[in-house]
Design a protein around this motif. Structure first.
Motif, PDB file in Angstrom:
ATOM      1  N   ALA A   1      22.590  28.498  41.934  1.00 12.96           N
ATOM      2  CA  ALA A   1      23.975  28.934  41.787  1.00 12.96           C
ATOM      3  C   ALA A   1      24.565  28.405  40.491  1.00 12.96           C
ATOM      4  O   ALA A   1      25.317  29.086  39.810  1.00 12.96           O
ATOM      5  N   ALA A   2      24.196  27.185  40.141  1.00 13.79           N
ATOM      6  CA  ALA A   2      24.753  26.606  38.925  1.00 13.79           C
ATOM      7  C   ALA A   2      24.327  27.405  37.702  1.00 13.79           C
ATOM      8  O   ALA A   2      25.125  27.657  36.797  1.00 13.79           O
ATOM      9  N   LYS A   3      23.063  27.815  37.716  1.00 15.19           N
ATOM     10  CA  LYS A   3      22.585  28.585  36.578  1.00 15.19           C
ATOM     11  C   LYS A   3      23.317  29.909  36.478  1.00 15.19           C
ATOM     12  O   LYS A   3      23.682  30.355  35.398  1.00 15.19           O
ATOM     13  N   LEU A   4      23.507  30.527  37.628  1.00 18.93           N
ATOM     14  CA  LEU A   4      24.216  31.804  37.615  1.00 18.93           C
ATOM     15  C   LEU A   4      25.650  31.629  37.148  1.00 18.93           C
ATOM     16  O   LEU A   4      26.180  32.452  36.411  1.00 18.93           O
ATOM     17  N   LEU A   5      26.283  30.546  37.568  1.00 18.25           N
ATOM     18  CA  LEU A   5      27.636  30.277  37.107  1.00 18.25           C
ATOM     19  C   LEU A   5      27.656  30.114  35.599  1.00 18.25           C
ATOM     20  O   LEU A   5      28.543  30.614  34.910  1.00 18.25           O
TER      21      LEU A   5
ATOM     22  N   GLU B   1      25.565  31.418  33.503  1.00 20.44           N
ATOM     23  CA  GLU B   1      25.382  32.748  32.908  1.00 20.44           C
ATOM     24  C   GLU B   1      26.687  33.508  32.880  1.00 20.44           C
ATOM     25  O   GLU B   1      27.019  34.176  31.894  1.00 20.44           O
ATOM     26  N   THR B   2      27.418  33.393  33.986  1.00 18.73           N
ATOM     27  CA  THR B   2      28.699  34.101  34.055  1.00 18.73           C
ATOM     28  C   THR B   2      29.648  33.598  32.985  1.00 18.73           C
ATOM     29  O   THR B   2      30.297  34.385  32.291  1.00 18.73           O
ATOM     30  N   CYS B   3      29.723  32.266  32.837  1.00 17.32           N
ATOM     31  CA  CYS B   3      30.606  31.710  31.811  1.00 17.32           C
ATOM     32  C   CYS B   3      30.185  32.191  30.436  1.00 17.32           C
ATOM     33  O   CYS B   3      31.026  32.583  29.612  1.00 17.32           O
ATOM     34  N   ASN B   4      28.876  32.163  30.183  1.00 12.60           N
ATOM     35  CA  ASN B   4      28.408  32.615  28.881  1.00 12.60           C
ATOM     36  C   ASN B   4      28.782  34.057  28.635  1.00 12.60           C
ATOM     37  O   ASN B   4      29.185  34.426  27.528  1.00 12.60           O
ATOM     38  N   TYR B   5      28.650  34.862  29.679  1.00 13.99           N
ATOM     39  CA  TYR B   5      28.933  36.276  29.510  1.00 13.99           C
ATOM     40  C   TYR B   5      30.404  36.497  29.180  1.00 13.99           C
ATOM     41  O   TYR B   5      30.741  37.277  28.280  1.00 13.99           O
ATOM     42  N   ILE B   6      31.281  35.796  29.893  1.00 17.07           N
ATOM     43  CA  ILE B   6      32.709  35.952  29.612  1.00 17.07           C
ATOM     44  C   ILE B   6      33.020  35.499  28.192  1.00 17.07           C
ATOM     45  O   ILE B   6      33.776  36.149  27.464  1.00 17.07           O
ATOM     46  N   GLU B   7      32.396  34.398  27.777  1.00 10.86           N
ATOM     47  CA  GLU B   7      32.651  33.936  26.418  1.00 10.86           C
ATOM     48  C   GLU B   7      32.183  34.959  25.398  1.00 10.86           C
ATOM     49  O   GLU B   7      32.854  35.194  24.383  1.00 10.86           O
ATOM     50  N   SER B   8      31.041  35.579  25.648  1.00  6.36           N
ATOM     51  CA  SER B   8      30.561  36.552  24.663  1.00  6.36           C
ATOM     52  C   SER B   8      31.467  37.782  24.649  1.00  6.36           C
ATOM     53  O   SER B   8      31.707  38.364  23.589  1.00  6.36           O
ATOM     54  N   LEU B   9      31.988  38.152  25.799  1.00  6.73           N
ATOM     55  CA  LEU B   9      32.934  39.270  25.821  1.00  6.73           C
ATOM     56  C   LEU B   9      34.195  38.920  25.040  1.00  6.73           C
ATOM     57  O   LEU B   9      34.718  39.743  24.287  1.00  6.73           O
ATOM     58  N   HIS B  10      34.666  37.688  25.191  1.00  5.00           N
ATOM     59  CA  HIS B  10      35.838  37.269  24.435  1.00  5.00           C
ATOM     60  C   HIS B  10      35.564  37.357  22.945  1.00  5.00           C
ATOM     61  O   HIS B  10      36.421  37.795  22.152  1.00  5.00           O
TER      62      HIS B  10
ATOM     63  N   GLU C   1      30.488  22.196  40.830  1.00  7.53           N
ATOM     64  CA  GLU C   1      31.932  22.097  40.651  1.00  7.53           C
ATOM     65  C   GLU C   1      32.296  22.099  39.180  1.00  7.53           C
ATOM     66  O   GLU C   1      33.297  22.679  38.773  1.00  7.53           O
ATOM     67  N   ARG C   2      31.458  21.433  38.394  1.00  7.37           N
ATOM     68  CA  ARG C   2      31.727  21.391  36.966  1.00  7.37           C
ATOM     69  C   ARG C   2      31.732  22.792  36.376  1.00  7.37           C
ATOM     70  O   ARG C   2      32.641  23.180  35.656  1.00  7.37           O
ATOM     71  N   LYS C   3      30.678  23.549  36.736  1.00  8.75           N
ATOM     72  CA  LYS C   3      30.588  24.911  36.211  1.00  8.75           C
ATOM     73  C   LYS C   3      31.769  25.748  36.682  1.00  8.75           C
ATOM     74  O   LYS C   3      32.293  26.584  35.949  1.00  8.75           O
ATOM     75  N   ALA C   4      32.149  25.515  37.915  1.00  9.10           N
ATOM     76  CA  ALA C   4      33.260  26.292  38.458  1.00  9.10           C
ATOM     77  C   ALA C   4      34.539  25.986  37.698  1.00  9.10           C
ATOM     78  O   ALA C   4      35.364  26.869  37.465  1.00  9.10           O
ATOM     79  N   ARG C   5      34.696  24.742  37.277  1.00  9.43           N
ATOM     80  CA  ARG C   5      35.888  24.407  36.500  1.00  9.43           C
ATOM     81  C   ARG C   5      35.893  25.148  35.176  1.00  9.43           C
ATOM     82  O   ARG C   5      36.930  25.642  34.719  1.00  9.43           O
ATOM     83  N   VAL C   6      34.708  25.179  34.554  1.00  7.96           N
ATOM     84  CA  VAL C   6      34.613  25.881  33.274  1.00  7.96           C
ATOM     85  C   VAL C   6      34.979  27.346  33.447  1.00  7.96           C
ATOM     86  O   VAL C   6      35.763  27.908  32.671  1.00  7.96           O
ATOM     87  N   LEU C   7      34.454  27.929  34.499  1.00  6.47           N
ATOM     88  CA  LEU C   7      34.763  29.333  34.754  1.00  6.47           C
ATOM     89  C   LEU C   7      36.249  29.510  34.991  1.00  6.47           C
ATOM     90  O   LEU C   7      36.871  30.452  34.509  1.00  6.47           O
TER      91      LEU C   7
ATOM     92  N   LEU D   1      41.632  27.557  41.660  1.00  9.23           N
ATOM     93  CA  LEU D   1      41.301  28.383  42.802  1.00  9.23           C
ATOM     94  C   LEU D   1      40.054  27.904  43.518  1.00  9.23           C
ATOM     95  O   LEU D   1      39.156  27.347  42.903  1.00  9.23           O
ATOM     96  N   PRO D   2      39.975  28.167  44.805  1.00  7.96           N
ATOM     97  CA  PRO D   2      38.712  27.926  45.502  1.00  7.96           C
ATOM     98  C   PRO D   2      37.653  28.876  44.955  1.00  7.96           C
ATOM     99  O   PRO D   2      37.956  29.931  44.442  1.00  7.96           O
ATOM    100  N   LEU D   3      36.420  28.459  45.127  1.00  6.21           N
ATOM    101  CA  LEU D   3      35.334  29.096  44.405  1.00  6.21           C
ATOM    102  C   LEU D   3      35.205  30.585  44.657  1.00  6.21           C
ATOM    103  O   LEU D   3      35.019  31.380  43.747  1.00  6.21           O
ATOM    104  N   LEU D   4      35.295  30.987  45.921  1.00  8.49           N
ATOM    105  CA  LEU D   4      35.068  32.411  46.206  1.00  8.49           C
ATOM    106  C   LEU D   4      36.165  33.286  45.641  1.00  8.49           C
ATOM    107  O   LEU D   4      35.912  34.373  45.122  1.00  8.49           O
ATOM    108  N   THR D   5      37.423  32.806  45.730  1.00  6.78           N
ATOM    109  CA  THR D   5      38.514  33.580  45.148  1.00  6.78           C
ATOM    110  C   THR D   5      38.318  33.681  43.644  1.00  6.78           C
ATOM    111  O   THR D   5      38.535  34.737  43.046  1.00  6.78           O
ATOM    112  N   LEU D   6      37.892  32.576  43.066  1.00  4.52           N
ATOM    113  CA  LEU D   6      37.652  32.552  41.636  1.00  4.52           C
ATOM    114  C   LEU D   6      36.636  33.619  41.253  1.00  4.52           C
ATOM    115  O   LEU D   6      36.789  34.302  40.249  1.00  4.52           O
ATOM    116  N   LEU D   7      35.628  33.774  42.074  1.00 11.25           N
ATOM    117  CA  LEU D   7      34.612  34.769  41.766  1.00 11.25           C
ATOM    118  C   LEU D   7      35.136  36.180  41.857  1.00 11.25           C
ATOM    119  O   LEU D   7      34.761  37.038  41.062  1.00 11.25           O
TER     120      LEU D   7
END
Lengths: 85, 190
Positions: free
Chosen positions: A37-41, A43-52, B133-139, B149-155
């Motif tokens: 899940a962390a890796k996917l997260l 990836e998601t962050c990277n993708y949003i940054e590249s879109l920005h 959690e760290r990654k979720a904060r970045v997102l 936001l809680p994680l699922l809502t954030l997604l």
């Protein structure tokens, strides 16, 4: 409202992973469930940054273009091509 | 008769008046960002916004500031297209200055949990919170208005935001193509 750390349960993690897979474009989807899940997260962050970044670059480009040309004729052109497609 | 805080008339047939619990926001349908109609509407709004920027920018304005104005206008138009159903769109519309201010405040108040849990790790706060959690904060920082936001809502917000951004990129690319093509055409007098 401070210090309310919600632990993420196993089920939530599974749901998380399936949602994240759905978010990312086809090309960066790793085969199999090895991706955590962390890796996917990440990836998601990277993708949003590249879109920005793309949006920023496009804004720069549009700024250049709009400065060097006459908007009224361009707008007619745009309207025409938008109606065509 | 005011039964309770009814925001809409019960007579308008809103999915059976009594079921207020089910009136939760459904997931924002992501597919609408892929439709052509949405993109066309967005494109025309964006073009108007660009014209306004062009008219209102002073001669002394640098390219950079104008580009930022274009970016801001594009984001606002995108948020409007979201019709206020998502947090990120409302956050954009309620003002970008607010976002900066909130960020400055949040930086001051670091979560106390990390300080009390780790006795000596005052200099390395990153080792304590789990990776997820760290990654979720970045997102949460990347998507406007979604920091706590809680994680699922954030997604959910993130998925709508990503689809919207993709549309924004498609629309802006198309406009840039057309403008540059039109520019090339008018450059050569027939």
């Amino acid at each position: 409202m401070s210090g309310r750390r919600s632990r993420i349960s196993e089920e939530e993690i599974k749901e998380l992973i399936s949602k994240l897979r759905f978010l990312l474009p086809e090309t960066s989807r790793q085969g199999g469930s090895r991706a955590s899940a962390a890796k996917l997260l990440q990836e998601t962050c990277n993708y949003i940054e590249s879109l920005h970044r793309d949006v920023d670059d496009l804004s720069d480009r549009l700024t250049e273009l709009m400065a060097t040309m006459d908007i009224s004729s361009a707008q007619a052109e745009i309207v025409r091509s938008l109606l065509r497609s | 008769m005011a039964i309770s805080n009814a925001e809409g008339d019960p007579a308008t047939g809103n999915e059976g008046g009594g079921e207020r619990k089910r009136k939760r926001r459904a997931d924002p349908p992501v597919a609408k960002w892929r439709t052509e109609g949405e993109q066309k509407t967005y494109s025309s709004k964006l073009i108007e916004a660009i014209r306004r920027v062009r008219r209102s920018s002073a001669a002394a304005a640098t390219d950079h500031s104008r580009s930022r104005a274009v970016r801001a206008a594009a984001d606002r138009a995108l948020a409007v297209a979201g019709r206020g159903r998502t947090r990120w769109s409302r956050a954009i519309l309620s003002g970008r200055k607010l976002k900066l201010w909130v960020r400055a405040r949040a930086c001051r108040r670091k979560p106390l949990g990390s300080i009390t849990a780790a006795s000596s790790s005052h200099t390395t706060p990153k080792s304590k919170p789990p990776t997820l959690e760290r990654k979720a904060r970045v997102l949460g920082r990347l998507v406007p208005g979604c920091r706590k936001l809680p994680l699922l809502t954030l997604l959910e917000e993130a998925s709508d935001y990503i689809a919207a951004l993709e549309m924004q990129v498609r629309a802006m690319s198309a406009i840039a193509e057309i403008l540059s093509a039109a520019g090339a055409a008018t450059a050569e007098p027939m």
